[in-house]
Design a protein around this motif. Structure first.
Motif, PDB file in Angstrom:
ATOM      1  N   GLN A 155       0.824  -1.205   0.000  1.00  0.00           N
ATOM      2  CA  GLN A 155       0.000   0.000   0.000  1.00  0.00           C
ATOM      3  C   GLN A 155       0.866   1.266   0.000  1.00  0.00           C
ATOM      4  O   GLN A 155       0.549   2.239  -0.687  1.00  0.00           O
ATOM      5  N   LEU A 156       1.941   1.231   0.762  1.00  0.00           N
ATOM      6  CA  LEU A 156       2.844   2.378   0.776  1.00  0.00           C
ATOM      7  C   LEU A 156       3.474   2.589  -0.596  1.00  0.00           C
ATOM      8  O   LEU A 156       3.622   3.732  -1.051  1.00  0.00           O
ATOM      9  N   SER A 157       3.835   1.509  -1.280  1.00  0.00           N
ATOM     10  CA  SER A 157       4.407   1.623  -2.626  1.00  0.00           C
ATOM     11  C   SER A 157       3.429   2.307  -3.571  1.00  0.00           C
ATOM     12  O   SER A 157       3.813   3.161  -4.378  1.00  0.00           O
ATOM     13  N   LEU A 158       2.156   1.922  -3.473  1.00  0.00           N
ATOM     14  CA  LEU A 158       1.147   2.537  -4.329  1.00  0.00           C
ATOM     15  C   LEU A 158       0.991   4.020  -3.999  1.00  0.00           C
ATOM     16  O   LEU A 158       0.926   4.864  -4.898  1.00  0.00           O
ATOM     17  N   SER A 159       0.924   4.337  -2.708  1.00  0.00           N
ATOM     18  CA  SER A 159       0.788   5.739  -2.306  1.00  0.00           C
ATOM     19  C   SER A 159       1.962   6.563  -2.813  1.00  0.00           C
ATOM     20  O   SER A 159       1.783   7.684  -3.327  1.00  0.00           O
ATOM     21  N   ARG A 160       3.170   6.048  -2.686  1.00  0.00           N
ATOM     22  CA  ARG A 160       4.356   6.773  -3.151  1.00  0.00           C
ATOM     23  C   ARG A 160       4.310   6.999  -4.659  1.00  0.00           C
ATOM     24  O   ARG A 160       4.707   8.066  -5.159  1.00  0.00           O
ATOM     25  N   ILE A 189      -7.472   8.035   1.732  1.00  0.00           N
ATOM     26  CA  ILE A 189      -7.338   9.121   2.703  1.00  0.00           C
ATOM     27  C   ILE A 189      -5.897   9.218   3.202  1.00  0.00           C
ATOM     28  O   ILE A 189      -5.335  10.308   3.321  1.00  0.00           O
ATOM     29  N   ALA A 190      -5.289   8.063   3.487  1.00  0.00           N
ATOM     30  CA  ALA A 190      -3.893   8.060   3.937  1.00  0.00           C
ATOM     31  C   ALA A 190      -2.977   8.645   2.865  1.00  0.00           C
ATOM     32  O   ALA A 190      -2.031   9.396   3.173  1.00  0.00           O
ATOM     33  N   LEU A 195       0.280  13.169   0.746  1.00  0.00           N
ATOM     34  CA  LEU A 195       0.497  14.161  -0.303  1.00  0.00           C
ATOM     35  C   LEU A 195       0.625  15.553   0.304  1.00  0.00           C
ATOM     36  O   LEU A 195       1.475  16.359  -0.096  1.00  0.00           O
ATOM     37  N   GLY A 196      -0.202  15.831   1.313  1.00  0.00           N
ATOM     38  CA  GLY A 196      -0.156  17.132   1.967  1.00  0.00           C
ATOM     39  C   GLY A 196       0.981  17.277   2.956  1.00  0.00           C
ATOM     40  O   GLY A 196       1.467  18.385   3.207  1.00  0.00           O
TER      41      GLY A 196
END
Length: 222
Positions: A155-160, A189-190, A195-196
């Protein structure tokens, strides 16, 4: 495979890539990259598909980047059709390191949603490097279909990957933040939180997102 033309030392280097000792394979990959020859390319790609040691695979990738991309990229693209998951994953990783955008058309939805997490993660990283200007929203849309997938690491890989695309992902994030699946909502949401605030930890962001979902709030403005 035709033997390289640079003499006994380079021939021994190619043979060293198959040695049972990983340190010998590492030195052989270094030697091949130090003295590039197009006739090495087949062997390097072949070895990437089966090499068990991470640090040796990284050296193999480096050696491939030392060869002309006009020769390596088409062969790496061919490797993306392999049935072997490591072959696909390592080819994607190498394409991301080469950074030649002629590989972009090979970043298919099938690869970006590959059932193997490591292949998918490699595809996400490669896609954000190779995506041409203007295609970012389309890529974000495909990546968003993977929200809620797999382990925290996945999930972190996707978010990055999404965050690397920048503010263009916001419409996609807003849509995912209202998804019926709570796992998708929490992951989106995470990602928006990260991103912010890039310095925020993912673990903190995902736990905060879960609390938001549990309370029935997304923070999406109408």
């Amino acid at each position: 495979m035709t033997e390289p033309r640079n003499g006994t030392n380079t021939t021994q280097a190619v043979q060293g890539l198959e040695n049972v000792d990983s340190s010998v394979r590492l030195r052989a990959a270094l030697a091949v990259g130090t003295t590039p020859d197009p006739l090495f390319i087949d062997k390097l790609i072949e070895r990437c598909a089966i090499e068990p040691e991470f640090y040796v695979r990284e050296m193999l990738t480096w050696a491939l980047t030392r060869h002309p991309s006009s020769m390596t990229v088409p062969q790496l693209i061919d490797e993306l059709r392999s049935e072997r998951t490591q072959a696909r994953s390592q080819a994607l990783h190498t394409l991301s390191k080469i950074g030649d955008r002629q590989a972009w058309p090979a970043m298919t939805r099938a690869l970006l949603t590959d059932p193997d997490d490591e292949v998918a993660r490699s595809a996400w990283r490669a896609a954000v490097v190779l995506v041409p200007e203007g295609a970012e929203p389309t890529l974000a849309g495909v990546l968003s279909t993977q929200f809620g997938r797999g382990s925290r690491e996945t999930q972190l890989s996707l978010s990055r990957a999404l965050i690397a695309l920048g503010e263009v992902i916001m419409p996609t994030l807003r849509a995912a933040m209202t998804d019926l699946d709570p796992h998708v909502r929490a992951h989106a949401i995470a990602t928006e939180r990260l991103l912010g605030d890039p310095d925020a930890g993912f673990e903190f962001a995902i736990e905060e997102a879960k609390r938001v979902v549990a309370l029935g709030r997304t923070g999406v403005q109408g």
